[in-house]
Design a protein around this motif. Structure first.
Motif, short mmCIF file in Angstrom:
data_model
loop_
_atom_site.label_atom_id
_atom_site.label_comp_id
_atom_site.label_asym_id
_atom_site.label_seq_id
_atom_site.Cartn_x
_atom_site.Cartn_y
_atom_site.Cartn_z
N LEU B 159 -64.90 -16.29 -2.69
CA LEU B 159 -64.19 -15.00 -2.70
C LEU B 159 -64.55 -14.17 -1.46
O LEU B 159 -63.70 -13.47 -0.90
CB LEU B 159 -64.53 -14.23 -3.98
N ILE B 160 -65.81 -14.26 -1.03
CA ILE B 160 -66.23 -13.54 0.19
C ILE B 160 -65.43 -14.06 1.39
O ILE B 160 -64.91 -13.29 2.20
CB ILE B 160 -67.75 -13.71 0.43
N MET B 161 -65.32 -15.39 1.47
CA MET B 161 -64.58 -15.98 2.59
C MET B 161 -63.11 -15.54 2.56
O MET B 161 -62.52 -15.27 3.59
CB MET B 161 -64.69 -17.51 2.55
N PHE B 162 -62.55 -15.48 1.34
CA PHE B 162 -61.16 -15.06 1.21
C PHE B 162 -60.97 -13.62 1.70
O PHE B 162 -60.05 -13.31 2.46
CB PHE B 162 -60.72 -15.20 -0.25
N LEU B 163 -61.90 -12.74 1.28
CA LEU B 163 -61.81 -11.33 1.71
C LEU B 163 -62.03 -11.21 3.22
O LEU B 163 -61.38 -10.41 3.89
CB LEU B 163 -62.84 -10.48 0.96
N GLN B 164 -62.94 -12.03 3.74
CA GLN B 164 -63.17 -12.02 5.20
C GLN B 164 -61.91 -12.46 5.93
O GLN B 164 -61.57 -11.95 7.00
CB GLN B 164 -64.34 -12.94 5.56
N HIS B 165 -61.24 -13.43 5.34
CA HIS B 165 -60.00 -13.93 5.95
C HIS B 165 -58.94 -12.82 6.00
O HIS B 165 -58.19 -12.70 6.97
CB HIS B 165 -59.49 -15.12 5.12
N LEU B 166 -58.92 -11.99 4.95
CA LEU B 166 -57.93 -10.91 4.89
C LEU B 166 -58.32 -9.72 5.77
O LEU B 166 -57.46 -8.98 6.24
CB LEU B 166 -57.77 -10.42 3.44
N ALA B 167 -59.64 -9.55 5.96
CA ALA B 167 -60.13 -8.33 6.61
C ALA B 167 -60.02 -8.42 8.13
O ALA B 167 -60.10 -9.51 8.70
CB ALA B 167 -61.58 -8.09 6.22
N PRO B 168 -59.86 -7.27 8.80
CA PRO B 168 -59.89 -7.27 10.27
C PRO B 168 -61.31 -7.57 10.77
O PRO B 168 -62.28 -7.43 10.03
CB PRO B 168 -59.45 -5.86 10.64
N HIS B 169 -61.42 -7.95 12.05
CA HIS B 169 -62.68 -8.43 12.62
C HIS B 169 -63.83 -7.45 12.48
O HIS B 169 -64.96 -7.84 12.15
CB HIS B 169 -62.46 -8.79 14.09
N GLY B 170 -63.57 -6.17 12.66
CA GLY B 170 -64.63 -5.17 12.62
C GLY B 170 -65.33 -5.12 11.26
O GLY B 170 -66.53 -4.94 11.18
N LEU B 171 -64.54 -5.29 10.22
CA LEU B 171 -65.12 -5.26 8.88
C LEU B 171 -66.03 -6.45 8.63
O LEU B 171 -67.04 -6.36 7.96
CB LEU B 171 -64.01 -5.25 7.82
#
Lengths: 252, 331
Positions: B159-171
């Motif tokens: 789930l962390i990887m999925f959210l990272q995939h959705l999030a912009p680089h700065g986040l």
């Protein structure tokens, strides 16, 4: 302290390990539980010490249902020696024996006496994991002795399996002393000859059922044993009136 | 098994002296505006920040170390650590979710700071799931706990990887900074007090459970036969370890290896009896994290100080391998 089993039955999943076992072990006696592999000896032992909740029937110690006792209440009446004790810490021998007093007031004299009776005084400072399996089994016996109340119940599962002959003999003599002092001893054994030599009473288990119970001399009769074990037996008496059992080839 | 031996007393004194030395070193050491290393008593404002850093490191160190002892006893596995139950992954997912939801709602990221509440919420959620699924016949089962912990970690990781995939680089960089484990000098006083009280209560409860944990080193049937109520003991140990780990993660992020190495280091010096071991491990935890934070002030890398979580992993990793290979990774 007497042990009474009333219609005890237990199932592990689809496997019926114990079926309708009713028997009694009396104070002052050594009661041997014998039977082939997977006949229910260890399950019966676990039922007596409250390690399982039997699905049918009940076990009683001095007329009190084991299922209603807390671990602490049970520890004040009975001590248990498993087939193989695993201690997940590098305690010394003395520290392991001291664990026997966990639910009881500290008693240094009892601990030293237990160490001495199992010939462990010289090994008391040694780390338990560094001992041989047979020595570890003696430590477990000493731990149980440090815990065992006067005229209490001692339950053992194959206590001599890993011991050499001298220490096995010493162990059985100890059980005799405990019984003679008014304690009750219930011991699961594979060695039928040793059971015949030392037990007053015997429970013969076959496929989870009690095939026979009563005086050891009657229960450990060659024809009865042959029916359960599928091996022929011969009985040899000695000058003291005791008898031994010798396995022979299966009879046709 | 009730008296403390002379050897154990000397060991505890040695550890207390080392902990005091680590605290004093961290209080005195800092870098000047020209990036030079300075040893001196800090001015009042700086001293306040440094005391907070020391408190954060000490609280996290004690919490992780005591939690490590509890879990190694609970799981009957000397190689268990506080993060085996999926708590850090749950906390990381909590932080990542909070950061991402904040981004969607138009709030800016916290800039690599602490995220105590999302971390705590994530850690406690993971703990509840592991508790509910880690039972067998109505009681916590060590093997089930480990297996469920691994599965919870894996799901949280996905789930962390999925959210990272959705999030912009700065986040993403915000989360990565948090995941390193960091000793923050500007933690809210309420959080410090709450986690400090948790650590102290956990330490006292861990020491009080020492005899029971000693008895719990026997197999279940045998432990019950000597009078130990093993089911309730496991529940208390699990909850205590879970809350301590959650507090440490909320305070300083997921700092690895302290909960694994501190119990072993204390065991080498003090032996296996748990009451003394808990106290010793807590002191080792202080030495490792406060000392580690002081060492990180010395190691100057581009972009700032080395995060203490990186330091503990670099020290703890080889120590762990040494434990395994030398056969000292036994209880």
């Amino acid at each position: 302290m007497n042990v009474r089993l009333e219609h005890l039955g237990h199932r592990y999943g689809a496997v019926e390990a114990l079926r309708d076992v009713t028997a009694e072990a009396r104070a002052g006696n050594i009661t041997a539980i014998v039977g082939p592999n997977a006949s229910g000896k260890s399950t019966l032992i676990r039922g007596i010490i409250g390690a399982i909740r039997p699905q049918w029937g009940a076990a009683f110690i001095d007329n009190l249902p084991v299922a209603s006792m807390s671990a602490r209440q049970l520890a004040r009446r009975a001590a248990y020696v498993p087939q193989r004790s695993v201690v997940a810490a590098a305690f010394t021998v003395r520290e392991v024996v001291e664990l026997g007093r966990y639910a009881l007031p500290r008693d240094v004299a009892r601990i030293e006496e237990a160490l001495a009776r199992l010939e462990l005084t010289d090994l008391a400072a040694r780390p338990y994991p560094a001992l041989s399996v047979g020595q570890q089994q003696r430590v477990t016996m000493a731990r149980a002795l440090a815990q065992l109340p006067e005229r209490g119940l001692l339950v053992l599962d194959e206590p001599t399996a890993a011991m050499d002959l001298r220490h096995a003999e010493r162990c059985m003599k100890l059980l005799r002393e405990i019984a003679d002092a008014g304690g009750a001893v219930v011991v699961a054994m594979h060695d039928l000859s040793m059971a015949a030599l030392w037990a007053d009473e015997a429970w013969l288990l076959d496929d989870g059922r009690l095939a026979a119970s009563g005086p050891a001399e009657e229960v450990l009769a060659p024809d009865r044993l042959e029916a359960v074990f599928g091996v022929g037996f011969e009985r040899v008496g000695d000058s003291e009136g005791r008898f031994r059992l010798l396995a022979s080839s299966p009879r046709a | 098994m009730r008296r403390i031996t002379r050897k154990q007393l000397i060991g505890l004194v040695i550890l207390a002296v080392l902990a005091a030395a680590a605290i004093i070193t961290r209080l005195l050491i800092y870098r000047g505006s020209d990036d030079s290393l300075i040893w001196s008593w800090p001015e009042s404002g700086i001293a306040e920040l440094r005391r907070t850093s020391i408190a954060v490191a000490a609280i996290a160190g004690v919490s992780l170390a005591v939690s490590g002892v509890l879990l190694q006893a609970l799981l009957r596995n000397p190689l268990a650590s506080p993060f085996i139950l999926g708590i850090s992954s749950g906390a990381a997912l909590g932080v990542m979710t909070a950061v991402y939801v904040g981004h969607l709602m138009g709030r800016s990221a916290a800039g690599g700071g602490a995220h105590p509440l999302p971390a705590l919420a994530g850690a406690l959620t993971a703990l509840c799931i592991v508790y509910l699924l880690g039972q067998r016949r109505g009681w916590l089962d060590p093997l089930s706990l480990v297996l469920v912990g691994v599965v919870v970690s894996a799901i949280c990781g996905a789930l962390i990887m999925f959210l990272q995939h959705l999030a912009p680089h700065g986040l993403r960089s915000d989360l990565v900074t948090w995941m390193m484990g960091y000793i923050h000098p500007d933690v809210p006083a309420a959080l410090l007090i709450a986690t400090g009280a948790t650590a102290l209560l956990g330490l006292a409860a861990g020491m009080a459970l020492g005899r029971a944990m000693d008895a719990g080193t026997l197999e279940d049937d045998e432990a019950r036969s000597i009078g130990l109520a093993i089911g309730p003991l496991r529940l208390v140990m699990f909850l205590l370890a879970g809350v301590l780990t959650s507090a440490a993660v909320a305070l300083a992020g997921p700092i690895g290896f302290v909960g694994l190495i501190a119990p072993h280091a204390a065991r080498l010096l003090l032996g296996p009896r748990h009451a003394v071991l808990v106290a010793g491990a807590a002191l080792v935890g202080v030495v490792l994290l406060v000392g580690g934070d002081a060492t990180c002030q010395v190691i100057n890398v581009s972009g700032g100080r080395m995060p203490v979580g990186v330091f503990t992993a670099l020290v703890g990793g080889p120590a762990f391998i040494w434990l395994l290979r030398s056969g000292r990774g036994r209880a």
